[in-house]
Design an enzyme around this catalytic site. Structure first.
Site, mmCIF file in Angstrom:
data_model
loop_
_atom_site.group_PDB
_atom_site.id
_atom_site.type_symbol
_atom_site.label_atom_id
_atom_site.label_comp_id
_atom_site.label_asym_id
_atom_site.label_seq_id
_atom_site.Cartn_x
_atom_site.Cartn_y
_atom_site.Cartn_z
ATOM 1 N N GLY A 1 -40.427 -41.437 -18.542
ATOM 2 C CA GLY A 1 -41.057 -41.618 -17.230
ATOM 3 C C GLY A 1 -41.492 -40.327 -16.547
ATOM 4 N N ARG B 1 -32.056 -35.070 -18.878
ATOM 5 C CA ARG B 1 -32.550 -34.907 -17.496
ATOM 6 C C ARG B 1 -33.793 -35.762 -17.225
ATOM 7 N NH1 ARG B 1 -29.941 -30.335 -15.399
ATOM 8 N NH2 ARG B 1 -28.900 -29.077 -16.971
ATOM 9 N N GLY B 2 -33.820 -36.932 -17.814
ATOM 10 C CA GLY B 2 -34.923 -37.867 -17.555
ATOM 11 C C GLY B 2 -35.993 -37.842 -18.632
ATOM 12 N N TYR C 1 -23.381 -29.118 -5.713
ATOM 13 C CA TYR C 1 -24.519 -30.057 -5.746
ATOM 14 C C TYR C 1 -24.837 -30.384 -4.288
ATOM 15 C CZ TYR C 1 -23.373 -31.057 -10.732
ATOM 16 O OH TYR C 1 -23.117 -30.986 -12.084
ATOM 17 N N SER D 1 -36.358 -40.849 -20.896
ATOM 18 C CA SER D 1 -36.731 -42.126 -20.272
ATOM 19 C C SER D 1 -38.205 -42.420 -20.498
ATOM 20 C CB SER D 1 -36.462 -42.081 -18.760
ATOM 21 O OG SER D 1 -37.453 -41.292 -18.115
ATOM 22 N N LEU E 1 -30.100 -38.560 -20.993
ATOM 23 C CA LEU E 1 -31.565 -38.723 -21.012
ATOM 24 C C LEU E 1 -32.277 -37.370 -21.056
ATOM 25 C CD1 LEU E 1 -32.078 -41.594 -18.389
ATOM 26 C CD2 LEU E 1 -31.677 -41.745 -20.857
HETATM 27 N N1 LIG Z 1 -21.693 -29.624 -16.526
HETATM 28 C C1 LIG Z 1 -22.954 -29.325 -16.328
HETATM 29 O O1 LIG Z 1 -23.399 -28.200 -16.512
HETATM 30 C C2 LIG Z 1 -23.894 -30.406 -15.864
HETATM 31 C C3 LIG Z 1 -25.267 -30.156 -15.850
HETATM 32 C C4 LIG Z 1 -26.106 -31.192 -15.451
HETATM 33 C C5 LIG Z 1 -25.583 -32.419 -15.068
HETATM 34 N N2 LIG Z 1 -24.228 -32.615 -15.064
HETATM 35 C C6 LIG Z 1 -23.637 -33.898 -14.634
HETATM 36 O O2 LIG Z 1 -24.055 -34.909 -15.507
HETATM 37 C C7 LIG Z 1 -24.658 -35.979 -14.789
HETATM 38 C C8 LIG Z 1 -25.725 -36.636 -15.647
HETATM 39 O O3 LIG Z 1 -26.713 -35.661 -16.000
HETATM 40 P P1 LIG Z 1 -28.214 -35.922 -15.614
HETATM 41 O O4 LIG Z 1 -28.247 -36.370 -14.182
HETATM 42 O O5 LIG Z 1 -29.016 -34.766 -16.040
HETATM 43 O O6 LIG Z 1 -28.491 -37.227 -16.504
HETATM 44 P P2 LIG Z 1 -29.709 -37.817 -17.290
HETATM 45 O O7 LIG Z 1 -29.352 -39.229 -17.463
HETATM 46 O O8 LIG Z 1 -30.024 -37.033 -18.496
HETATM 47 O O9 LIG Z 1 -30.981 -37.671 -16.325
HETATM 48 C C9 LIG Z 1 -30.989 -38.122 -15.022
HETATM 49 C C10 LIG Z 1 -32.446 -38.187 -14.572
HETATM 50 O O10 LIG Z 1 -33.073 -39.306 -15.192
HETATM 51 C C11 LIG Z 1 -33.528 -40.232 -14.209
HETATM 52 N N3 LIG Z 1 -33.238 -41.595 -14.722
HETATM 53 C C12 LIG Z 1 -32.040 -42.180 -14.881
HETATM 54 N N4 LIG Z 1 -32.182 -43.408 -15.408
HETATM 55 C C13 LIG Z 1 -33.508 -43.601 -15.586
HETATM 56 C C14 LIG Z 1 -34.279 -44.682 -16.081
HETATM 57 N N5 LIG Z 1 -33.702 -45.785 -16.520
HETATM 58 N N6 LIG Z 1 -35.631 -44.539 -16.123
HETATM 59 C C15 LIG Z 1 -36.224 -43.401 -15.688
HETATM 60 N N7 LIG Z 1 -35.543 -42.342 -15.207
HETATM 61 C C16 LIG Z 1 -34.190 -42.445 -15.146
HETATM 62 C C17 LIG Z 1 -32.762 -39.908 -12.952
HETATM 63 O O11 LIG Z 1 -33.543 -40.193 -11.801
HETATM 64 P P3 LIG Z 1 -33.084 -41.231 -10.666
HETATM 65 O O12 LIG Z 1 -31.925 -40.658 -9.959
HETATM 66 O O13 LIG Z 1 -34.310 -41.288 -9.833
HETATM 67 O O14 LIG Z 1 -32.771 -42.504 -11.386
HETATM 68 C C18 LIG Z 1 -32.568 -38.390 -13.093
HETATM 69 O O15 LIG Z 1 -33.718 -37.705 -12.652
HETATM 70 C C19 LIG Z 1 -25.180 -35.321 -13.521
HETATM 71 O O16 LIG Z 1 -25.379 -36.261 -12.489
HETATM 72 C C20 LIG Z 1 -24.080 -34.324 -13.234
HETATM 73 O O17 LIG Z 1 -23.021 -34.982 -12.570
HETATM 74 C C21 LIG Z 1 -23.397 -31.639 -15.491
#
Ligand SMILES: NC(=O)c1ccc[n+]([C@@H]2O[C@H](COP(=O)([O-])OP(=O)(O)OC[C@H]3O[C@@H](n4cnc5c(N)ncnc54)[C@H](OP(=O)(O)O)[C@@H]3O)[C@@H](O)[C@H]2O)c1
Length: 331
Positions: free
Chosen positions: A218, A212-213, A61, A216, A210
């Site tokens: 948004g 990936r957002g 990352y 939300s 979420l």
């Molecule tokens: N093992 C795998 O293959 C894999 C793949 C993907 C991710 N992951 C891990 O899982 C973690 C979580 O996944 P994810 O980041 O995809 O999570 P997610 O919660 O599904 O989406 C995160 C996205 O939503 C936005 N967001 C968060 N809270 C919000 C709100 N209240 N209102 C509007 N937008 C919001 C974030 O932007 P902002 O940052 O601007 O808030 C970001 O763009 C990652 O950080 C990573 O560590 C693992």
């Protein structure tokens, strides 16, 4: 923030039921111009103050950037952080995906860099980002078992591994946790992964609560070309439009109860079991604040039925990864 979850391992260590996902602080979402390191570090610090102990990072990352941020935030507080790191995904200078490398020598090399960047002498949960189909999983896990013996890894994890791969890996060394995408929008883990992790006594680390957002409400469907979502079927064209209609229903459901759709979506994942660590993926304090309120939400069985109906199979259009990557994720 409620009770702790015990990762089911020999020498298991309690972790918070919510974890902070750090990926978007360094990569995959937005662009370099929209990322803010100071805010990211402040978000990790705030998470620690609020009782989050589980931090989910990847060496790929931002090619070390993610670990460097985490190192700055947990400096002098290392014993209060449970650090999870993924490795083995190869990328080029422009972020392009170059394949996988989870050979024993590569793993020992990767972890040496990670320890240095993190400023620590051990990683709590270490896991290949993907299972390399061209290499026997026993070789990868065997090398990781050596690292456990050496004391540089506390627990071995897997990410997006199939049920069969989980069993094969567990036969070599106990697996502590399996990380997989799991949300109202992506429920494949219920059929393919949770039965095996529960049978074998492992925790599940749920990412993408979420989607990936998307959940939300948004997102606009317009992404910077360096934003991974620009290439995901769910986020463009008629699929995105159709998904927005489902998200609108979620929004209405949430608003009637005084919540935001993000809070409902996160609470739903957390509601699925005490063996699940629910990752909150954000790089911003105000969103962390909003999302953590999910921990207070209780659903009635009628509400759960309504959410099931809203997100019935097929309600979310488009695969969760580009077609060429579907072979190395749970499908
Ligand atoms: N093992 C795998 O293959 C894999 C793949 C993907 C991710 N992951 C891990 O899982 C973690 C979580 O996944 P994810 O980041 O995809 O999570 P997610 O919660 O599904 O989406 C995160 C996205 O939503 C936005 N967001 C968060 N809270 C919000 C709100 N209240 N209102 C509007 N937008 C919001 C974030 O932007 P902002 O940052 O601007 O808030 C970001 O763009 C990652 O950080 C990573 O560590 C693992």
């Amino acid at each position: 923030m409620g009770e702790t979850i015990k990762l089911t391992l020999q020498n298991g260590q309690p972790v918070s039921p919510f974890g902070l996902g750090l990926m978007g602080m360094s990569d995959f979402y937005g662009s370099k111009a929209t990322r803010d390191d100071r805010e990211s570090i402040a978000t990790i610090e705030m998470a620690m103050e609020r009782g989050i102990t589980f931090f989910n990072a990847g060496d790929f990352y931002g090619m070390g950037h993610n670990e460097s941020l985490l190192a700055q935030a947990v400096k002098n507080k290392r014993d209060r952080a449970f650090i999870s790191v993924k490795f083995g995904v190869l990328r080029g200078p422009n972020g392009e995906f170059l394949g996988l490398d989870t050979r024993p020598a590569a793993i020992k090399n990767f972890i040496s860099y990670s320890l240095q960047r993190l400023g620590t002498d051990y990683i709590d949960l270490y896991q290949p980002g993907r299972i390399d189909p061209s290499l026997p999983i026993e070789e990868t896990i065997g090398a990781m078992a050596d690292l456990v013996k050496q004391g540089v890894i506390r627990h071995i994890g897997l990410s997006e591994a199939s049920a069969e791969q989980i069993r094969q890996a567990h036969a070599v060394h106990p697996i502590g946790a399996v990380e997989v995408e799991y949300s109202l929008a992506t429920r494949i883990a219920e059929e393919k992964i949770l039965p095996v992790t529960r049978e074998l006594g492992m925790s599940l680390v749920a990412y993408g609560a979420l989607s990936r957002g998307l959940l939300s409400g948004g997102l606009t469907g317009k992404f910077d070309p360096t934003d991974f979502r620009a290439y995901l079927p769910r986020f463009s064209g008629k699929e995105f439009e159709s998904n927005q209609a489902t998200v609108k229903q979620l929004n209405e459901f949430a608003q009637k109860r005084g919540y935001t759709p993000s809070q409902v979506a996160i609470a739903w994942v957390a509601h699925q079991g005490k063996d699940i660590v629910t990752l909150i993926g954000t790089s911003k304090r105000n969103r962390l604040e909003e999302n953590l309120k999910a921990s207070a939400i209780q659903f009635s069985s009628d509400e759960l039925r309504q959410l099931d109906a809203m997100f019935k199979p097929g309600a979310i259009a488009g695969e969760r990864y580009p077609v060429q990557q579907m072979g190395i994720v749970v499908h």
